[in-house]
Design a protein around this motif. Structure first.
Motif, short mmCIF file in Angstrom:
data_model
loop_
_atom_site.label_atom_id
_atom_site.label_comp_id
_atom_site.label_asym_id
_atom_site.label_seq_id
_atom_site.Cartn_x
_atom_site.Cartn_y
_atom_site.Cartn_z
N LYS A 48 -9.83 -0.64 1.12
CA LYS A 48 -11.13 0.37 1.09
C LYS A 48 -11.85 0.35 2.43
O LYS A 48 -11.99 -1.90 2.76
N THR A 59 0.72 -1.37 -0.26
CA THR A 59 -0.28 0.20 -0.16
C THR A 59 1.10 1.15 0.18
O THR A 59 0.85 2.07 -0.96
N GLY A 71 2.11 1.94 -3.26
CA GLY A 71 0.87 2.35 -4.86
C GLY A 71 0.63 1.60 -5.21
O GLY A 71 0.17 1.23 -6.05
N ASN A 98 -5.14 -0.55 -3.57
CA ASN A 98 -5.99 0.06 -2.82
C ASN A 98 -6.05 -0.55 -1.46
O ASN A 98 -6.12 -1.96 -1.77
N CYS A 117 -3.74 -1.59 -7.46
CA CYS A 117 -4.07 -0.35 -8.37
C CYS A 117 -3.16 -0.23 -9.44
O CYS A 117 -1.86 -0.85 -9.37
#
Length: 106
Positions: A59, A51, A54, A57, A70
């Motif tokens: 949620k 994470t 990057g 993702n 991602c």
């Protein structure tokens, strides 16, 4: 090329998590840990690295955290790797031309 991407993918369990998320889509921490045979803290640590880089993702859904890939860093990685493939293809083309010239002389 973002070196954080390469650093995050340098650990085999993180690569396994990326491949799992690629194939399964979005999964919770527990699902990832169970499918890969990892402990929850270990999975959580690896997901935090992914994470932060990057690559993944996260949620929130009530008390669950759902992880998914991602795509942007993987597009960048693909472009970077493609540049090396182009160089190799050009080298093979030059080698083919050289072979043809040698064969014509024989």
């Amino acid at each position: 090329m973002n070196t954080a991407t390469m650093s995050a993918l340098a650990e085999p369990n993180r690569v396994n998590i990326v491949e799992l998320l690629r194939d399964a889509g979005a999964l919770t921490l527990g699902e990832i840990a169970q499918r890969l045979g990892l402990r929850l803290p270990q999975s959580s640590k690896h997901l935090r690295v992914l994470t932060d880089a990057g690559l993944v993702n996260v949620k929130a859904d009530a008390n669950r955290r759902i992880f998914s890939l991602c795509p942007d860093p993987f597009v960048e990685l693909d472009s970077w790797l493609e540049s090396f493939i182009k160089i190799k293809e050009e080298q093979y083309d030059r080698f083919d031309e050289l072979l043809k010239k040698v064969q014509e002389k024989e």
